[in-house]
Design an enzyme around this catalytic site. Sequence first.
Site, PDB file in Angstrom:
ATOM      1  N   ASP A 147      38.614  -5.988  21.760  1.00 41.17           N
ATOM      2  CA  ASP A 147      39.826  -5.188  21.869  1.00 41.17           C
ATOM      3  C   ASP A 147      40.230  -4.774  20.469  1.00 41.17           C
ATOM      4  O   ASP A 147      41.117  -5.353  19.863  1.00 41.17           O
ATOM      5  CB  ASP A 147      40.918  -6.014  22.556  1.00 41.17           C
ATOM      6  CG  ASP A 147      42.197  -5.218  22.701  1.00 41.17           C
ATOM      7  OD1 ASP A 147      42.151  -3.972  22.505  1.00 41.17           O
ATOM      8  OD2 ASP A 147      43.233  -5.823  22.996  1.00 41.17           O
ATOM      9  N   ASP A 175      39.571   4.377  37.388  1.00 40.69           N
ATOM     10  CA  ASP A 175      40.217   5.663  37.096  1.00 40.69           C
ATOM     11  C   ASP A 175      39.439   6.470  36.063  1.00 40.69           C
ATOM     12  O   ASP A 175      39.922   7.474  35.544  1.00 40.69           O
ATOM     13  CB  ASP A 175      41.665   5.447  36.637  1.00 40.69           C
ATOM     14  CG  ASP A 175      41.712   4.601  35.375  1.00 40.69           C
ATOM     15  OD1 ASP A 175      42.813   4.391  34.841  1.00 40.69           O
ATOM     16  OD2 ASP A 175      40.636   4.128  34.934  1.00 40.69           O
ATOM     17  N   HIS A 235       0.898  -8.113   3.722  1.00 41.58           N
ATOM     18  CA  HIS A 235      -0.136  -7.090   3.765  1.00 41.58           C
ATOM     19  C   HIS A 235      -1.476  -7.740   4.048  1.00 41.58           C
ATOM     20  O   HIS A 235      -1.869  -8.684   3.378  1.00 41.58           O
ATOM     21  CB  HIS A 235      -0.190  -6.347   2.440  1.00 41.58           C
ATOM     22  CG  HIS A 235      -1.097  -5.188   2.484  1.00 41.58           C
ATOM     23  ND1 HIS A 235      -0.726  -3.973   2.992  1.00 41.58           N
ATOM     24  CD2 HIS A 235      -2.387  -5.047   2.131  1.00 41.58           C
ATOM     25  CE1 HIS A 235      -1.739  -3.145   2.925  1.00 41.58           C
ATOM     26  NE2 HIS A 235      -2.762  -3.766   2.412  1.00 41.58           N
ATOM     27  N   ASP A 262       0.817  -1.220   0.000  1.00 45.16           N
ATOM     28  CA  ASP A 262       0.000   0.000   0.000  1.00 45.16           C
ATOM     29  C   ASP A 262       0.849   1.268   0.000  1.00 45.16           C
ATOM     30  O   ASP A 262       0.734   2.134   0.872  1.00 45.16           O
ATOM     31  CB  ASP A 262      -0.979   0.009   1.179  1.00 45.16           C
ATOM     32  CG  ASP A 262      -2.240  -0.780   0.863  1.00 45.16           C
ATOM     33  OD1 ASP A 262      -3.212  -0.669   1.613  1.00 45.16           O
ATOM     34  OD2 ASP A 262      -2.240  -1.517  -0.153  1.00 45.16           O
ATOM     35  N   SER A 270      38.742   6.126  33.005  1.00 44.69           N
ATOM     36  CA  SER A 270      39.395   6.410  31.730  1.00 44.69           C
ATOM     37  C   SER A 270      38.512   6.025  30.554  1.00 44.69           C
ATOM     38  O   SER A 270      38.821   6.313  29.410  1.00 44.69           O
ATOM     39  CB  SER A 270      40.712   5.634  31.658  1.00 44.69           C
ATOM     40  OG  SER A 270      40.421   4.252  31.777  1.00 44.69           O
ATOM     41  N   HIS A 287      -3.317  -2.282  -2.723  1.00 50.07           N
ATOM     42  CA  HIS A 287      -3.384  -1.092  -3.562  1.00 50.07           C
ATOM     43  C   HIS A 287      -2.352  -1.085  -4.674  1.00 50.07           C
ATOM     44  O   HIS A 287      -2.323  -0.161  -5.496  1.00 50.07           O
ATOM     45  CB  HIS A 287      -3.246   0.177  -2.699  1.00 50.07           C
ATOM     46  CG  HIS A 287      -4.540   0.574  -2.061  1.00 50.07           C
ATOM     47  ND1 HIS A 287      -5.367   1.526  -2.599  1.00 50.07           N
ATOM     48  CD2 HIS A 287      -5.166   0.112  -0.964  1.00 50.07           C
ATOM     49  CE1 HIS A 287      -6.440   1.645  -1.834  1.00 50.07           C
ATOM     50  NE2 HIS A 287      -6.339   0.794  -0.825  1.00 50.07           N
TER      51      HIS A 287
END
Lengths: 213, 461
Positions: free
Chosen positions: B428, B390, B277, B193, B392, B226
């Site tokens: 990594d 820390d 559909h 459609d 980081s 459609h």
Amino acid sequence: MNLDNTTSPNQGGCTAKGMLQGQFVICECLFQSWRQHGRTAGHPSKSALPPSISQLLIFELVVADLQRKIREAFEVFDHELNNTVDVREIGTIIRSLGCCPNEGELHDLIAEVEEEEPTGYIRFEKFLPVMTNILVEKRYRPIPEEILLQAFEVLDPTKRGFLSKEELIKYMTEEGEPFSQEEMEEMLSAAIGPESNFIHYRDYITMMVIDEN
Amino acid sequence: MSCVSAAIRAALIIQNWYRGYRARLKTRQRYALTIFQSIEYADEQGQLQLSNFFSFMLENYVHIQEKDPTLVNRLFGCAPQDDRGRQECVGIIEVPESYSGPRLQFPLNTDSLTIMIEAFKKQQILHAYYVLEILFETKEALKQMPNFNHIRTCPTKEITICGDLHGKLEDLLLIFSKNGLPSAYNPYVFNGDFVDRGKCSIEILMILFVSFLLYGDDLCLNRGNHEDFLMNMRYGFTKEVLSKYKIYGKKILQVLEEVFAWLPLGTVIDDEILIMHGGISESTDLNLLHHVERNKMKSVLMPPVPVDKDSFTEMNNKGHVPRGVKLSGSPSDYLTKHEWEQVITVFSASNYYEEGSNRGAYIKAQSALIETLYRYRSDLQIIFNVIDSDHSGLISMEEFHSMWKLFCSHYNLHIGDSQVDELAERMDLNKDGSIDFNEFLKAFYVIHQLDNLNRSSTQLA
């Protein structure tokens, strides 16, 4: 009918009951309240008179109108078109009719309309009289805007005019009748944009009220 | 009155009010949906009548043609089947210098898509030459495809599924702006459609077809009811094409008819989710749908010709070759009644909409793994931050191992050491012995041993 347009109890009673077939409960309500409070103007000596035919007719029209609304609301959720709705939709239906029971009250109402052996579905025949009563008696009235505003202000004691997202979440999900995750997310998405962290509750309330109307 | 109980009462008030508001909103939406559905239903009834009318005409074709050939020509009268080759048709069209719309290069590339979209935003119209080239290319590509698209999710790719567009270019552009343009890394399924009702159906088709030509496997198009020449005549697409393309409109529509017929019926994701559909009913035979010759279905409104071979031969012998009618050719050019009914079940089912909202919606289907990762993301982040003492933004491999153990024991997951190593290795990225949290979040696989994971979430556009 008497000269002053009143009817003696029995006549009035029989006619009313005849008209509102099966709605005895409602009629009883009306009679009770008239008996308690009703006074015919200009006749203070007479104790409460039963309602006149015309008053009952008006009442019947009102009830019929309410029941039509109840039916319409019910049908929105009656997906299989068999006069039943899922019990989980009852709260939505009741609220859509303008009533605001809290979760506890809702729980009791559901118990009233459920079958003896709960099936997960509520039938219209059971729902209609209960809901009609609620509407006639004007139970579970919605909260006026001013009270709602005051509630927000209680949670904002220093009167900043806003609540932080975290504060709102904390109150809504931990106090009262806590929100589910879904409810909380929905409320937030309407109240604030994704980047913001504050709910300016005055504006929020205004927006919601406009939305509703 | 203590502060605490005042707060509780306040919370109760707000909750109560909000639940009331939400319920009323939900009811309004549902109500709008039921109204919409009854309009659609009433529409459908009208269509059914039209369909019955065509059936009647086809059944009685011979008699009617004998009595009133002009009537037949007027009703079914398009030009005699025009099988002029593509070269003949498109090759003769020239794009004039004065044309100010978008110009495309063939073979198409990613620029073609962006050029086109920018042009459409400025309401420019793509020249018929390009339209036809794209249509012919699309037809050839679609012919190669089976009745159902197959596509797979994987942890790095989410698939976005979009419903009816109905010529609303703004909606499609909004989806693209929120969700990204289609690409090999951003797969889409469009569930039919695309045209009718809205004003930019042809532009939507161009965007979808070009994306399809560029990213074939990752841009799945399903045929909707459609995508059908008879529906288009009723619901405005035909009109749109003819008014935008005054000279070549008819040709475009003709080629489109074939393109529509070659659109796949549905898409299957991971062999588990079927997107079609209109959906299917209990009686739909999926095996049949896999094998049916889908291009024979010209229109949802035109049932198979209930003419037997004999009368057809007879007609031919008498020289009454039905010209200009979709009948031309043999009955084997059409689906059998049984097949057609299966497909009609797909296209005519009335449950077009899931939620009673009139806003556009699209669905994202994620890999089950990423779904789990997403669910645990805040926990993972907390754990990561605890370990990254820390601050980081990086953690070392050993830290990663111990974190992982923590995570697994917390959630009762059982992951072997070797799997953890493999994961760590992969994460990594710069091979310096440390892991960045963002990469970690993207590439992390949580192998969950529970079965029923909810595999999609809905977003409202």
